[in-house]
Design a protein around this motif. Structure first.
Motif, PDB file in Angstrom:
ATOM      1  N   ALA A 297       0.838  -1.200   0.000  1.00 42.23           N
ATOM      2  CA  ALA A 297       0.000   0.000   0.000  1.00 42.23           C
ATOM      3  C   ALA A 297       0.874   1.251   0.000  1.00 42.23           C
ATOM      4  N   THR A 298       0.410   2.272  -0.717  1.00 42.14           N
ATOM      5  CA  THR A 298       1.081   3.574  -0.724  1.00 42.14           C
ATOM      6  C   THR A 298       0.081   4.638  -0.333  1.00 42.14           C
ATOM      7  N   ALA A 299       0.550   5.667   0.341  1.00 47.62           N
ATOM      8  CA  ALA A 299      -0.326   6.748   0.765  1.00 47.62           C
ATOM      9  C   ALA A 299      -0.650   7.713  -0.370  1.00 47.62           C
ATOM     10  N   SER A 300       0.010   7.555  -1.523  1.00 50.66           N
ATOM     11  CA  SER A 300      -0.261   8.440  -2.641  1.00 50.66           C
ATOM     12  C   SER A 300      -1.665   8.189  -3.210  1.00 50.66           C
ATOM     13  N   ALA A 301      -2.291   9.286  -3.620  1.00 45.89           N
ATOM     14  CA  ALA A 301      -3.617   9.172  -4.195  1.00 45.89           C
ATOM     15  C   ALA A 301      -3.549   8.525  -5.575  1.00 45.89           C
ATOM     16  N   GLY A 302      -4.696   8.044  -6.026  1.00 48.68           N
ATOM     17  CA  GLY A 302      -4.746   7.459  -7.355  1.00 48.68           C
ATOM     18  C   GLY A 302      -4.995   5.973  -7.278  1.00 48.68           C
ATOM     19  N   SER A 303      -4.816   5.334  -8.402  1.00 47.49           N
ATOM     20  CA  SER A 303      -5.055   3.883  -8.511  1.00 47.49           C
ATOM     21  C   SER A 303      -3.772   3.222  -9.007  1.00 47.49           C
ATOM     22  N   PRO A 304      -2.791   3.069  -8.122  1.00 46.25           N
ATOM     23  CA  PRO A 304      -1.508   2.540  -8.580  1.00 46.25           C
ATOM     24  C   PRO A 304      -1.573   1.047  -8.907  1.00 46.25           C
ATOM     25  N   THR A 305      -0.651   0.639  -9.759  1.00 44.88           N
ATOM     26  CA  THR A 305      -0.359  -0.770  -9.937  1.00 44.88           C
ATOM     27  C   THR A 305       0.932  -1.047  -9.158  1.00 44.88           C
TER      28      THR A 305
END
Length: 230
Positions: free
Chosen positions: A218-226
């Protein structure tokens, strides 16, 4: 540098004369620039003043309205770090008579941004520095084509925002530096990384045949990461 002329006029059998001294100026010179703006430490650039008038003229050089002291030759050599930007004019001098000033030649302010390839993680703060080859300069930072409010010094501290990035993950920045009334620009493409992710483990270690365990990234950055798993 003068030519004497006399006019003799005769009326009623009586002649009178008048004389003038005509001041002859060299033809207006032109300036050519080579190696300008100077883009590297140790580099030089040359401005050359030339007039079509015959003879062996000397010259006066001006940077803006200020005469460049100690320069009377046809070439004016400027070096990196010598505050070379500005508008230059020259005058040719023959027989102590000065020509009209040349048309101004503009030497742009050389500007560079460091780091040249900036990168940073979302929510981090990264400082970029704009340098101008000038004694003093004023600065304006832009993100894309929009001036950044309050960003008017050589350094700009950017709080990285992944929302600013384009589809390639980059944000464009421009620094405009003005010195000696002449502006120069430099641009960089800032590469925005997502925040460093964390992993949580569930059901680990796996203790029974047929059992499963899960690792979650998990990353705290917004968006829909792969994600990539290694």
């Amino acid at each position: 540098g003068n030519v004497g002329f006399t006019c003799e006029a005769t009326a009623n059998s009586v002649m009178g004369t008048a004389t003038v001294s005509f001041s002859v100026k060299p033809q207006q010179p032109t300036i050519t620039a080579t190696g300008m703006p100077i883009t590297a430490s140790g580099g030089t650039g040359t401005l050359t003043c030339a007039t079509a008038s015959a003879g062996s003229p000397t010259f006066k050089w001006f940077q803006g309205s200020t005469e460049v002291s100690g320069q009377s030759g046809a070439e004016l050599i400027r070096t990196f770090g010598s505050n070379p930007s500005g508008e230059y004019t020259c005058k040719a001098i023959l027989n102590t008579v000065e020509s009209d000033a040349s048309t101004a030649t503009t030497v742009a302010t050389h500007v560079a941004i460091s780091p040249a390839s900036p990168t940073g993680a979302d929510a981090a703060t990264v400082t970029m520095t704009c340098s101008a080859d000038a004694t003093t300069a004023t600065y304006v930072w832009k993100k894309g084509s929009t001036a950044i409010s309050g960003a008017t010094t050589a350094e700009y501290a950017y709080t990285v925002a992944i929302a600013d990035a384009d589809a390639s993950g980059n944000v464009g920045f421009t620094c405009e530096a003005t010195a000696n009334s002449v502006m120069g620009t430099a641009t960089v493409s800032f590469s925005v990384k997502p925040q460093q992710p964390t992993i949580t483990a569930t059901g680990m270690p796996i203790t029974a045949s047929g059992g499963t365990g899960t690792l979650t990234c998990a990353t705290a950055s917004a968006g829909s990461p792969t994600f990539k798993w290694l």
